[in-house]
Design an enzyme around this catalytic site. Structure first.
Site, mmCIF file in Angstrom:
data_model
loop_
_atom_site.group_PDB
_atom_site.id
_atom_site.type_symbol
_atom_site.label_atom_id
_atom_site.label_comp_id
_atom_site.label_asym_id
_atom_site.label_seq_id
_atom_site.Cartn_x
_atom_site.Cartn_y
_atom_site.Cartn_z
ATOM 1 N N ASP A 110 55.442 76.120 84.505
ATOM 2 C CA ASP A 110 55.554 74.667 84.362
ATOM 3 C C ASP A 110 56.842 74.227 83.680
ATOM 4 O OD1 ASP A 110 53.196 74.026 85.717
ATOM 5 O OD2 ASP A 110 52.005 74.547 83.957
ATOM 6 N N ASP A 171 50.311 74.330 92.372
ATOM 7 C CA ASP A 171 51.098 73.391 91.571
ATOM 8 C C ASP A 171 52.559 73.825 91.456
ATOM 9 O OD1 ASP A 171 48.421 73.988 90.923
ATOM 10 O OD2 ASP A 171 48.481 72.853 89.071
HETATM 11 N N1 GLY Z 1 49.137 71.739 86.936
HETATM 12 C C1 GLY Z 1 47.833 71.741 86.357
HETATM 13 C C2 GLY Z 1 46.954 70.683 86.902
HETATM 14 O O1 GLY Z 1 47.262 70.027 87.878
HETATM 15 O O2 GLY Z 1 45.927 70.479 86.321
#
Ligand code: GLY
Length: 394
Positions: A110, A171
């Site tokens: 992330d 993600d």
């Molecule tokens: N990237 C983590 C979520 O969407 O919860």
């Protein structure tokens, strides 16, 4: 809570009013929190300072969501040109730079979300050289997570953690723009190569034959062999977690722009078709797409907001004009419903811009609450429809 009203059309008046209400909440939250970061989600519609944890104080910069507050501040500044909003966004960007240099809580893919909405806008919008250097450093950290021979970026945890080794999540598609940007800035082909290989692996394995997606997928770290899909936040391994599908729409569209790989355009279309086919009457998804009209399951409005941005991005790169019109119309219908049914009646009623999201239902975390990313993508969606000339941060 059940939602049954059909959607009215999107009007510029409704968009303008939603922006005015959002800016009022953003200013109030800035007065309340200043440099302290709110938690990932509201509790009973109120944000509280991010809990202390280990070396991190109350309100400290940790986790994957702090940059959504920063991104909201950059958007608010671009909408309103109020210098205090710019200064607040730059304050957060400086704090991300500090966190990167101190190597605090960086064991995550992330880094893309965290950089694309903080120091990269500081460079793009203000020409801040310090922010540019910090962004390249963050991209180098992300590259350490690229695993050979699989050709994927590991999502979570320390690279030696046997439970997380070789695991990707959908993600990650939104974390690739950091690498694309770094490749353009430095001229180093390693970045674009990682994007190309990681996104093709997700196309081949995380996207299923019926156009739904796995939330996460494992590769054998030694041989590179694709192993199996599994969920973390969805209803069950074979279900389709709504936010994952929305990340797929937006992420494949963005990475098609970055790579020119037609397979990614096809993947974005397929993710969009499946997402749209599973929407209930009011156009805002349940938290997992196994649920449809008549279910009492909670909605995840944040998935709706991500999908609006993704559909508008897909429309911008779509090669079939009929499909492009369809993506825009469907994005507008979702946004109209979000404005009408999923925002506070008055800004003072909630600290969130967007109500009724779900963070992680299996862990009973942030169910039917506002979320920092729901707020960000809702405001990005409003920005996209009200200022079509806006340049995306991704
Ligand atoms: N990237 C983590 C979520 O969407 O919860």
């Amino acid at each position: 809570m059940t939602f049954t009203s059909p959607v009215q059309g999107l009007t510029s008046r409704a968009v303008d009013q939603a922006i005015t209400a959002a800016l009022s909440t953003i200013r109030r939250n800035e007065q309340t929190f200043g440099s302290a970061y709110p938690g990932d989600t509201t509790i009973d519609d109120r944000y509280h300072p991010r809990p202390a944890d280990g070396i991190f104080p109350l309100g400290g910069n940790r986790g994957w969501t702090t940059s959504f507050r920063t991104g909201v501040l950059w958007l608010a500044w671009e909408l309103e040109h109020d210098e205090s909003l710019r200064d607040a966004a730059l304050r957060d960007a400086r704090d991300w730079e500090r966190r990167v240099r101190a190597e605090e809580d960086l064991d995550t893919h992330d880094l893309g979300f965290l950089t694309s909405l903080s120091t990269i806008p500081a460079w793009r919008l203000l020409g801040d050289e310090q922010a540019r250097k910090a962004s390249i450093l963050a991209a180098e950290h992300l590259m350490r997570r690229f695993l050979e021979p699989a050709g994927i970026i590991q999502a979570w945890g320390d690279l030696s953690d046997p439970l997380q080794r070789g695991r990707t999540i959908i993600d990650s598609l939104l974390n690739m723009p950091l690498l694309t940007w770094a490749g353009e800035e430095t001229g180093d082909p390693r970045f674009a190569d990682a994007v190309r290989r990681h996104t093709v692996q997700l196309h081949d394995h995380i996207l299923r034959a019926d156009d739904s997606t796995f939330h996460t997928f494992y590769w054998d770290p030694e041989t590179g062999e694709p192993l199996r899909g599994a969920t973390e936040q969805g209803a069950f391994d074979e279900s389709c977690w709504a936010r994952g599908q929305a990340w797929g729409v937006y992420g494949f569209a963005l990475n098609y722009s970055a790579t020119g790989d037609e397979r990614l355009l096809d993947a974005a279309r397929r993710c969009a078709d499946h997402f749209l086919a599973r929407l209930p009457l009011d156009q805002v998804p349940f938290w997992d797409l196994v649920y449809t009209d008549g279910s009492e399951a909670p909605r995840d409005s944040s998935s709706g907001a991500i999908a609006v941005c993704g559909l508008l991005q897909l429309a911008a790169v779509e090669t079939d004009p009929g499909r492009a019109t369809e993506w825009v119309d469907r994005a507008h219908a979702i946004l109209a419903s979000l404005i009408e049914h999923y925002t506070p009646a008055r800004p003072e009623d909630s600290d969130a811009l967007l109500l009724h999201s779900v963070y992680d239902l299996p862990k009973d975390n942030g169910v039917d609450e506002g979320t920092l990313w729901g707020d960000y993508f809702f405001l990005e969606a409003l920005m996209r429809v009200s200022r079509p000339e806006w340049t995306r941060y991704w």
